[in-house]
Design an enzyme around this catalytic site. Sequence first.
Site, PDB file in Angstrom:
ATOM      1  N   CYS A 345       0.803  -1.233   0.000  1.00 17.14           N
ATOM      2  CA  CYS A 345       0.000   0.000   0.000  1.00 17.14           C
ATOM      3  C   CYS A 345       0.833   1.280   0.000  1.00 17.14           C
ATOM      4  CB  CYS A 345      -0.992   0.024   1.153  1.00 17.14           C
ATOM      5  SG  CYS A 345      -1.113  -1.470   2.099  1.00 17.14           S
ATOM      6  N   ARG A 374       7.177 -10.873   5.826  1.00 13.78           N
ATOM      7  CA  ARG A 374       6.766 -10.596   7.197  1.00 13.78           C
ATOM      8  C   ARG A 374       7.433 -11.599   8.117  1.00 13.78           C
ATOM      9  NH1 ARG A 374       0.353  -9.376   6.167  1.00 13.78           N
ATOM     10  NH2 ARG A 374       0.723  -7.792   4.582  1.00 13.78           N
ATOM     11  N   GLN A 392       1.001 -11.312  -2.720  1.00 19.05           N
ATOM     12  CA  GLN A 392      -0.421 -10.962  -2.630  1.00 19.05           C
ATOM     13  C   GLN A 392      -0.947 -10.581  -4.012  1.00 19.05           C
ATOM     14  OE1 GLN A 392       0.205  -7.683   0.151  1.00 19.05           O
ATOM     15  NE2 GLN A 392      -1.151  -8.732   1.578  1.00 19.05           N
ATOM     16  N   ASP A 394      -2.608  -8.137  -4.875  1.00 16.85           N
ATOM     17  CA  ASP A 394      -2.991  -6.913  -4.188  1.00 16.85           C
ATOM     18  C   ASP A 394      -3.512  -5.862  -5.170  1.00 16.85           C
ATOM     19  OD1 ASP A 394      -3.296  -5.494  -1.921  1.00 16.85           O
ATOM     20  OD2 ASP A 394      -1.167  -5.151  -1.537  1.00 16.85           O
ATOM     21  N   HIS A 396      -5.073  -1.540  -4.909  1.00 22.50           N
ATOM     22  CA  HIS A 396      -5.561  -0.405  -4.127  1.00 22.50           C
ATOM     23  C   HIS A 396      -6.402   0.486  -5.011  1.00 22.50           C
ATOM     24  CE1 HIS A 396      -2.176  -1.910  -1.744  1.00 22.50           C
ATOM     25  NE2 HIS A 396      -3.064  -1.755  -0.788  1.00 22.50           N
ATOM     26  N   LYS A 480     -14.562  -3.365   7.011  1.00 25.11           N
ATOM     27  CA  LYS A 480     -14.120  -4.329   5.997  1.00 25.11           C
ATOM     28  C   LYS A 480     -15.096  -5.466   5.794  1.00 25.11           C
ATOM     29  CE  LYS A 480     -11.362  -6.925   9.303  1.00 25.11           C
ATOM     30  NZ  LYS A 480     -10.162  -7.701   9.554  1.00 25.11           N
ATOM     31  N   HIS A 526      -8.377  -1.402   0.034  1.00 23.42           N
ATOM     32  CA  HIS A 526      -7.414  -2.486  -0.185  1.00 23.42           C
ATOM     33  C   HIS A 526      -8.230  -3.723  -0.503  1.00 23.42           C
ATOM     34  CE1 HIS A 526      -4.402  -0.414   2.591  1.00 23.42           C
ATOM     35  NE2 HIS A 526      -5.539   0.083   3.023  1.00 23.42           N
TER      36      HIS A 526
HETATM   37 ZN   LIG Z   1      -3.060  -2.486   1.096  1.00 26.95          ZN
END
Ligand SMILES: [Zn+2]
Length: 651
Positions: A345, A374, A392, A394, A396, A480, A526
Amino acid sequence: MIRVTLPDGNVREYEKGTTAMQVALSISEGLARNVLASKVNFTQSEDSGFEIWDANRPIDEDVRLSLLTWNDAEGKATFWHSSAHLMAEALEVLYPGTKFGIGPAIEKGFYYDIDLGGAEFSSDHFKTIEDKMIELARNKEDFKRESISKDKAVQYFQEKGDEYKLDLLENLKDGEITFYSQGNFTDLCRGPHIPNTGFIKAIKLLNVAGAYWRGDEKNKQLTRIYAVTFPKQSELTEYLHLLEEAKKRDHRKLGKELELFTFSEKVGAGLPLWLPKGAALRDKLENFMKKAQIQAGYEPVVTPHIGSKELYITSGHYEKYGADSFQPIKTPQEGEEFFLKPMNCPHHCEIYKFKPRSYKDLPIRYAEFGTVYRYEQSGELHGLTRVRGFTQDDAHLFCRPDQVKEEFLKVIDLVLYVFRALDFKEFTAQVSLRDPENTTKYIGTDENWEKAERAIIESAEEKGLKTIVVKGEAAFYGPKLDFMVRDALGRKWQLGTIQVDYNLPERFELEYTGSDNQKHRPVMIHRAPFGSLERFIAVLIEHCAGNFPLWLTPDQVIILPISEKYADYAKKVLESLNISDIRGLIDNRDEKIGKKIRDAEIKKIPFMLIIGEKEETDGMISVRKHGEGDVGTETIADFVNRIQKEMVIIN
Ligand SMILES: [Zn+2]
Ligand SMILES: [Zn+2]
């Protein structure tokens, strides 16, 4: 008299001191036989203030009451925690002097951490303990609750010589301490418990492991015994069958057999290495998602694997997770510090800031298959589901507050498309909202929160999702929607997430110019339908037992020549398949055809094409299907036609 309000709204009057069990009995004896505990609420609020109580605990005030049985999650938890006490009782009989740590219910069953004072212990002892537990359960010993002063509690465990319970007592205050006893066993416990041990009819000890007291490796290592119990023998049998099936489907086992991925100590724990077949599978998943995203108006971006410390100070991640992350990488000359990126992000926020944005530019949707790192403790690592580096799917979305709902609807569509394509038929969605009684701990205006929360709930409704709404579960930066899938064995997994964020736009000072010519903050969403590719593939492997949908499977076909005489024809067949985008390989080993078929079955390759003299002469192939056997002889063209139809992702 007290007034008891039942879940259907029915209000009944009882004598003060009536128990939930007596209420159950007054309704029906059949119901009473199944009551394990009760849910009481003495407050006016319908959403909070619930407590789980023993079914035999006297009720002295007006109450909203639900009776809990095996069909309720809290009923099961009470049953399993009570079973932990039963196991402790058996252990105390069989191993006098055993000291007890904690014995909670877990998602499926319970454990107890015990100190056997150095006595040998292994799964060989399980049967003896199970037998003793059954014997004690048959005595139908009542679970008795007793409030006790701290002094008396301390005295009890001092005399018994149990330093773990004494340690637990240190953090408890006078007036909040209770003991529970059944038979000759007494435990420090806040409860609740089932009425008596007789409800426990089937018992299985599952596993023994080491566990540090209070999870701290500086403390003594205790013995943790995992077990599960049921109110019926048939449920245990069913459970053990599922456990066997789960072992067969374990993604770590299948990952090896199907040559999808591996781990190397030299490379490092928690860092998966994708083998060619696994990489092919990943590629197909990525391409599938990329194509769907392009169609949905996403723009791919690419960002590096590291980012400066400043970036994470701005995003707030440094303050929150800096100490628990991989530590910074430093440049040799300039003294600059970089972090391995834990999420994509912040990088995407900087891409947004590349140029001024107008309200007409929004929504902007940046997508990246971003690999993140991580730190996880080595003991927490598990196959592909808990790793230290993962990718991910991912993206945004930067949008105006009035666009949140439309974007949510589109993201839900995408998630549902993924589930359908990968044969996940059962799923639920959880909407996580603010705690309405504590709105100050959240960032963002009330107006925006209300708008976004309404947008999420309405979107989920419009899409007909099975939804549960949970107040107080939102992150401090936004509400969320999480998706939970149920796999073929009925296990629940959390997969995709869609999350509204008011925090990062604020921290990165993201702006757009509105139609009013003023500067406004965009809302950030996200979303990651797969979540992590690693975890998703692990779940998928276990869901389909390695029998992937045809479009996704790494090798769709294996050609099995009866002898090396037909090697040339085999090659010809493979080439014509490749032209039609069907992937496969040839088993050219000098082995009997029966052995080649068995090996191909283990590899779970969907189609086996057997070729010998007759097939070559006629220009045909003999087709076997994985798990089904012979399906007959056909021309290559017919075969190609048929499996291309089967390869369509969604009909
Ligand atoms: Zn994010
Ligand atoms: Zn207890």
